[in-house]
Design a protein around this motif. Sequence first.
Motif, PDB file in Angstrom:
ATOM      1  N   LEU A   1      12.295 -19.012  16.956  1.00 25.73           N
ATOM      2  CA  LEU A   1      10.989 -19.589  16.925  1.00 25.73           C
ATOM      3  C   LEU A   1      11.096 -20.901  17.648  1.00 25.73           C
ATOM      4  O   LEU A   1       9.733 -21.109  18.471  1.00 25.73           O
ATOM      5  CB  LEU A   1      10.397 -19.953  15.667  1.00 25.73           C
ATOM      6  N   LEU A   2      11.889 -21.760  17.621  1.00 29.46           N
ATOM      7  CA  LEU A   2      11.842 -23.037  18.578  1.00 29.46           C
ATOM      8  C   LEU A   2      11.727 -22.734  20.011  1.00 29.46           C
ATOM      9  O   LEU A   2      10.965 -23.278  20.758  1.00 29.46           O
ATOM     10  CB  LEU A   2      13.118 -23.928  18.055  1.00 29.46           C
ATOM     11  N   LEU A   3      12.481 -21.859  20.191  1.00 31.68           N
ATOM     12  CA  LEU A   3      12.530 -21.421  21.574  1.00 31.68           C
ATOM     13  C   LEU A   3      11.219 -20.720  22.264  1.00 31.68           C
ATOM     14  O   LEU A   3      10.748 -21.019  23.252  1.00 31.68           O
ATOM     15  CB  LEU A   3      13.722 -20.393  21.924  1.00 31.68           C
ATOM     16  N   ALA A   4      10.419 -19.925  21.258  1.00 33.49           N
ATOM     17  CA  ALA A   4       9.613 -19.306  21.635  1.00 33.49           C
ATOM     18  C   ALA A   4       8.294 -20.624  21.766  1.00 33.49           C
ATOM     19  O   ALA A   4       7.522 -20.357  22.760  1.00 33.49           O
ATOM     20  CB  ALA A   4       8.947 -18.385  20.642  1.00 33.49           C
ATOM     21  N   TYR A   5       8.265 -21.343  20.814  1.00 32.36           N
ATOM     22  CA  TYR A   5       7.130 -22.409  20.688  1.00 32.36           C
ATOM     23  C   TYR A   5       7.238 -23.385  21.565  1.00 32.36           C
ATOM     24  O   TYR A   5       6.089 -24.047  21.931  1.00 32.36           O
ATOM     25  CB  TYR A   5       7.106 -22.921  19.122  1.00 32.36           C
ATOM     26  N   THR A   6       8.614 -23.739  21.794  1.00 34.34           N
ATOM     27  CA  THR A   6       8.532 -24.881  22.835  1.00 34.34           C
ATOM     28  C   THR A   6       8.713 -24.538  24.370  1.00 34.34           C
ATOM     29  O   THR A   6       8.554 -25.253  25.004  1.00 34.34           O
ATOM     30  CB  THR A   6       9.722 -25.968  22.588  1.00 34.34           C
ATOM     31  N   GLY A   7       9.023 -23.123  24.610  1.00 41.67           N
ATOM     32  CA  GLY A   7       9.496 -22.745  25.808  1.00 41.67           C
ATOM     33  C   GLY A   7      10.577 -23.461  26.262  1.00 41.67           C
ATOM     34  O   GLY A   7      10.955 -23.523  27.606  1.00 41.67           O
ATOM     35  N   SER A   8      11.470 -24.091  25.591  1.00 45.09           N
ATOM     36  CA  SER A   8      12.619 -24.931  26.096  1.00 45.09           C
ATOM     37  C   SER A   8      13.779 -23.598  26.544  1.00 45.09           C
ATOM     38  O   SER A   8      13.719 -22.634  26.085  1.00 45.09           O
ATOM     39  CB  SER A   8      13.263 -25.662  25.020  1.00 45.09           C
ATOM     40  N   ARG A   9      14.646 -24.025  27.328  1.00 47.02           N
ATOM     41  CA  ARG A   9      15.872 -23.354  27.608  1.00 47.02           C
ATOM     42  C   ARG A   9      16.895 -23.586  26.283  1.00 47.02           C
ATOM     43  O   ARG A   9      16.845 -24.451  25.565  1.00 47.02           O
ATOM     44  CB  ARG A   9      16.654 -24.112  28.803  1.00 47.02           C
ATOM     45  N   PRO A  10      17.646 -22.527  26.065  1.00 44.49           N
ATOM     46  CA  PRO A  10      18.578 -22.453  24.885  1.00 44.49           C
ATOM     47  C   PRO A  10      19.616 -23.608  24.800  1.00 44.49           C
ATOM     48  O   PRO A  10      19.788 -24.047  23.762  1.00 44.49           O
ATOM     49  CB  PRO A  10      19.390 -21.220  25.210  1.00 44.49           C
ATOM     50  N   GLY A  11      19.875 -24.106  26.138  1.00 45.60           N
ATOM     51  CA  GLY A  11      20.615 -25.501  25.955  1.00 45.60           C
ATOM     52  C   GLY A  11      20.138 -26.577  25.684  1.00 45.60           C
ATOM     53  O   GLY A  11      20.752 -27.616  25.237  1.00 45.60           O
ATOM     54  N   ALA A  12      18.704 -26.679  25.520  1.00 49.36           N
ATOM     55  CA  ALA A  12      17.940 -27.803  25.141  1.00 49.36           C
ATOM     56  C   ALA A  12      18.048 -27.722  23.361  1.00 49.36           C
ATOM     57  O   ALA A  12      17.868 -28.782  22.966  1.00 49.36           O
ATOM     58  CB  ALA A  12      16.758 -27.731  25.558  1.00 49.36           C
ATOM     59  N   ILE A  13      18.159 -26.902  22.899  1.00 47.78           N
ATOM     60  CA  ILE A  13      18.061 -26.575  21.495  1.00 47.78           C
ATOM     61  C   ILE A  13      19.510 -26.790  21.021  1.00 47.78           C
ATOM     62  O   ILE A  13      19.917 -27.337  19.836  1.00 47.78           O
ATOM     63  CB  ILE A  13      17.524 -25.282  20.980  1.00 47.78           C
ATOM     64  N   GLY A  14      20.430 -26.100  21.794  1.00 44.59           N
ATOM     65  CA  GLY A  14      22.033 -26.119  21.114  1.00 44.59           C
ATOM     66  C   GLY A  14      22.884 -25.782  22.200  1.00 44.59           C
ATOM     67  O   GLY A  14      22.543 -25.008  22.973  1.00 44.59           O
ATOM     68  N   GLU A  15      24.190 -26.502  22.050  1.00 45.88           N
ATOM     69  CA  GLU A  15      25.162 -26.092  23.016  1.00 45.88           C
ATOM     70  C   GLU A  15      26.351 -25.499  22.436  1.00 45.88           C
ATOM     71  O   GLU A  15      26.635 -25.983  21.420  1.00 45.88           O
ATOM     72  CB  GLU A  15      25.707 -27.240  24.075  1.00 45.88           C
ATOM     73  N   SER A  16      26.978 -24.619  23.095  1.00 43.01           N
ATOM     74  CA  SER A  16      27.900 -23.785  22.287  1.00 43.01           C
ATOM     75  C   SER A  16      29.240 -24.801  22.706  1.00 43.01           C
ATOM     76  O   SER A  16      29.515 -25.475  23.823  1.00 43.01           O
ATOM     77  CB  SER A  16      28.279 -22.517  23.250  1.00 43.01           C
ATOM     78  N   ASP A  17      30.254 -24.906  21.582  1.00 48.05           N
ATOM     79  CA  ASP A  17      31.478 -25.353  21.946  1.00 48.05           C
ATOM     80  C   ASP A  17      32.543 -24.558  22.351  1.00 48.05           C
ATOM     81  O   ASP A  17      33.572 -24.826  22.549  1.00 48.05           O
ATOM     82  CB  ASP A  17      32.109 -26.027  20.417  1.00 48.05           C
ATOM     83  N   THR A  18      32.280 -23.282  22.791  1.00 44.19           N
ATOM     84  CA  THR A  18      33.468 -22.360  23.077  1.00 44.19           C
ATOM     85  C   THR A  18      33.108 -22.017  24.591  1.00 44.19           C
ATOM     86  O   THR A  18      34.037 -21.779  25.559  1.00 44.19           O
ATOM     87  CB  THR A  18      33.347 -21.046  22.255  1.00 44.19           C
ATOM     88  N   LYS A  19      31.907 -21.892  24.942  1.00 49.12           N
ATOM     89  CA  LYS A  19      31.560 -21.168  26.256  1.00 49.12           C
ATOM     90  C   LYS A  19      30.674 -22.226  27.299  1.00 49.12           C
ATOM     91  O   LYS A  19      30.357 -21.835  28.044  1.00 49.12           O
ATOM     92  CB  LYS A  19      30.791 -19.851  26.058  1.00 49.12           C
ATOM     93  N   GLY A  20      30.102 -23.113  26.597  1.00 50.96           N
ATOM     94  CA  GLY A  20      29.300 -24.094  27.328  1.00 50.96           C
ATOM     95  C   GLY A  20      29.835 -24.865  28.380  1.00 50.96           C
ATOM     96  O   GLY A  20      31.026 -25.127  28.462  1.00 50.96           O
ATOM     97  N   ILE A  21      29.125 -25.087  29.273  1.00 48.49           N
ATOM     98  CA  ILE A  21      29.715 -25.848  30.355  1.00 48.49           C
ATOM     99  C   ILE A  21      30.491 -27.364  29.988  1.00 48.49           C
ATOM    100  O   ILE A  21      31.434 -27.612  30.330  1.00 48.49           O
ATOM    101  CB  ILE A  21      28.746 -26.359  31.406  1.00 48.49           C
ATOM    102  N   ARG A  22      29.634 -27.921  29.225  1.00 43.64           N
ATOM    103  CA  ARG A  22      29.984 -29.262  28.705  1.00 43.64           C
ATOM    104  C   ARG A  22      31.068 -29.335  27.521  1.00 43.64           C
ATOM    105  O   ARG A  22      31.606 -30.359  27.141  1.00 43.64           O
ATOM    106  CB  ARG A  22      29.028 -30.174  28.212  1.00 43.64           C
TER     107      ARG A  22
END
Length: 190
Positions: free
Chosen positions: A126-147
């Motif tokens: 719902l947050l992704l839909a309502y804000t139009g944000s990129r998934p990385g703006a809501i949360g980052e993965s600790d296994t596959k994320g860049i950072r």
Amino acid sequence: FAVRVGKEPLRLLKKCDALAFKAYLHWYQSQHPRAKRLNTFESVWKGIRQLYYDVHGVAVEDSVGKDVAKFLNGYFCDNHRLVRGSLPKHTVGYDGTLGALYYHWFFDTETFPTERDRVQLAFFILLLAYTGSRPGAIGESDTKGIRLSNEALKYKDINLTLVRPKDGAPALLVMKVRIVLDKGRRHRGE
């Protein structure tokens, strides 16, 4: 490219020759004939300038940068019939959001450590839909994320307010979300 022209790559880069950079862009286009947008080649030029800075510790000379940019936006763009601008990036609409939530609640067989995780995933959608944000703006993965940071939106970034209209209509719950992991502002404390 450097092998093709018979030069050592770093020596060719160090010359900071606008003609060599233009030749590289022509060569790049011949190797990637499906690239038909000007912003693709602007990104390649930006990568070259960043490489130059990383290797030599100084920026490409201003006159060279302006010359190559003028070449890209003029002759190169016209000669290769490049399309100016970028493709629009659409957000998920009502049907897509409804479909994702419907599948999540009724057909998803994924097991979660706790049921709270299932509810949080629905809130994430719902947050992704309502804000139009990129998934990385809501949360980052600790296994596959860049950072590899495992950072996410925190409770302190969400503010819920109950608004009571003066005309006696039912109260509205308003949610204000502060996106701190947004691309471009990430980790700058803004």
